[in-house]
Design an enzyme around this catalytic site. Structure first.
Site, PDB file in Angstrom:
ATOM      1  N   ILE A  67       0.525  -1.028  -0.397  1.00  0.00           N
ATOM      2  CA  ILE A  67       0.608  -0.323   0.416  1.00  0.00           C
ATOM      3  C   ILE A  67       0.727   1.844   0.152  1.00  0.00           C
ATOM      4  O   ILE A  67       0.609   2.120   0.863  1.00  0.00           O
ATOM      5  CB  ILE A  67      -0.784  -0.114   1.087  1.00  0.00           C
ATOM      6  N   PRO A  68       1.383   1.168  -0.887  1.00  0.00           N
ATOM      7  CA  PRO A  68       2.669   2.656  -1.487  1.00  0.00           C
ATOM      8  C   PRO A  68       1.735   4.103  -1.238  1.00  0.00           C
ATOM      9  O   PRO A  68       0.916   3.619  -1.561  1.00  0.00           O
ATOM     10  CB  PRO A  68       2.935   3.172  -3.109  1.00  0.00           C
ATOM     11  N   HIS A  69       1.694   5.358  -0.380  1.00  0.00           N
ATOM     12  CA  HIS A  69       0.412   6.144  -0.270  1.00  0.00           C
ATOM     13  C   HIS A  69       2.406   7.208   0.042  1.00  0.00           C
ATOM     14  O   HIS A  69       3.210   7.092   0.336  1.00  0.00           O
ATOM     15  CB  HIS A  69       0.318   5.997   0.649  1.00  0.00           C
ATOM     16  N   THR A  70       1.342   8.935   0.280  1.00  0.00           N
ATOM     17  CA  THR A  70       1.562  10.165   0.435  1.00  0.00           C
ATOM     18  C   THR A  70       0.730  10.921   0.633  1.00  0.00           C
ATOM     19  O   THR A  70      -0.897  10.555   0.334  1.00  0.00           O
ATOM     20  CB  THR A  70       3.071  10.341  -0.726  1.00  0.00           C
ATOM     21  N   LEU A 105      -2.132   5.360  -2.778  1.00  0.00           N
ATOM     22  CA  LEU A 105      -2.955   6.063  -2.203  1.00  0.00           C
ATOM     23  C   LEU A 105      -2.240   7.742  -1.538  1.00  0.00           C
ATOM     24  O   LEU A 105      -1.386   7.728  -1.943  1.00  0.00           O
ATOM     25  CB  LEU A 105      -3.349   5.681  -0.787  1.00  0.00           C
TER      26      LEU A 105
END
Lengths: 154, 103
Positions: A67-70, A105
């Site tokens: 779930i890569p996110h920033t 996300l």
């Protein structure tokens, strides 16, 4: 909240071309921004922000899921996309296994609650092996969208 | 040797809540112990060794969680896990905010 509330339908990638961690992040960010209201958004800047976050610890949290996110100041609501890799991608996962299902996300700076609820929603779906299996068998954007609208444990 | 279940209440104080980084760190540490580790939020109880389970808690700042540890090394595991939860809770968000860009 369902995944279809924040995943942009047109950004879904049923068959990732990228085979590296960086490549997956870039392919997903490009697809996300192109499908969003932020078409002129800076892909490289968002890619770099996500990579910076990955350096603090992989978001490959095991069971073939990442779930890569920033956070990014240019979005005013949480948006995301989902992608499936047929071959699996090395993502420095906690369990050392390749990743097949990615949810990326991008959230506004000041909504930690929304971000936590999106993570809750994503994890509720992705801990369901039959749901993940159906995602991995899906061949088209439409099939994946239908699964997201149904949610886990229909 | 009798197995004991030890419990401790912890309040999340980080403004970002119990988000993915502390969740991953918590599960990684929990897996180093033989003991079973659970976190409870009211009537919800999740496996402390599974990041995907821990994310279900969606614990925002101010949420009270109960840590539950049972097994042969519970007495060692409990304070270590409490310390991790507390330290992360006190840690400001290290993700640097990006400059606002106008397009």
């Amino acid at each position: 909240m369902r995944m279809s509330d924040f995943v942009l339908r047109d950004a879904i990638i049923p068959d990732l071309k990228a085979t590296s961690k960086e490549g997956v992040i870039r392919e997903m960010v490009e697809s996300l921004l192109a499908a969003s209201a932020y078409k002129n958004g800076d892909v490289e800047e968002v890619v770099r922000a996500i990579q910076k976050r990955e350096m603090l610890g992989s978001t490959g949290i095991g069971r073939g899921v990442a779930i890569p996110h920033t956070k990014h100041s240019s979005v005013d609501r949480l948006i995301g996309t989902i992608a499936v890799s047929r071959t699996g991608v090395a993502f420095d996962s906690l369990d050392g296994e390749p990743v097949y299902v990615f949810v990326l996300l991008v959230s506004p700076q000041d909504r930690p609650g929304d971000h936590l609820r999106a993570l809750e929603n994503v994890s509720r779906s992705l801990r369901d092996d039959s749901f993940v299996g159906a995602l991995r068998r899906a061949r088209t954007r439409e099939e994946i969208w239908t699964l997201l609208e149904g949610g886990a444990n229909p | 040797m009798t197995e004991r279940t030890l419990e401790k209440k912890v309040v999340i104080t980080n403004p970002m809540g119990f988000h993915m980084r502390p969740v991953a760190a918590f599960a990684t540490l929990a897996r180093q112990f033989q003991s079973d580790v659970y976190l409870r939020r009211e009537d919800q109880r999740v496996n402390g060794k599974s990041p995907l389970d821990l994310l279900l808690l969606a614990a925002e700042q101010g949420t009270e969680l109960t840590l539950e540890v049972s097994g042969p090394d519970a007495a060692t595991a409990l304070p270590a896990l409490v310390e991790l939860l507390t330290n992360y809770a006190a840690d400001p968000d290290p993700e640097p905010p990006l400059p606002t860009k106008r397009h």
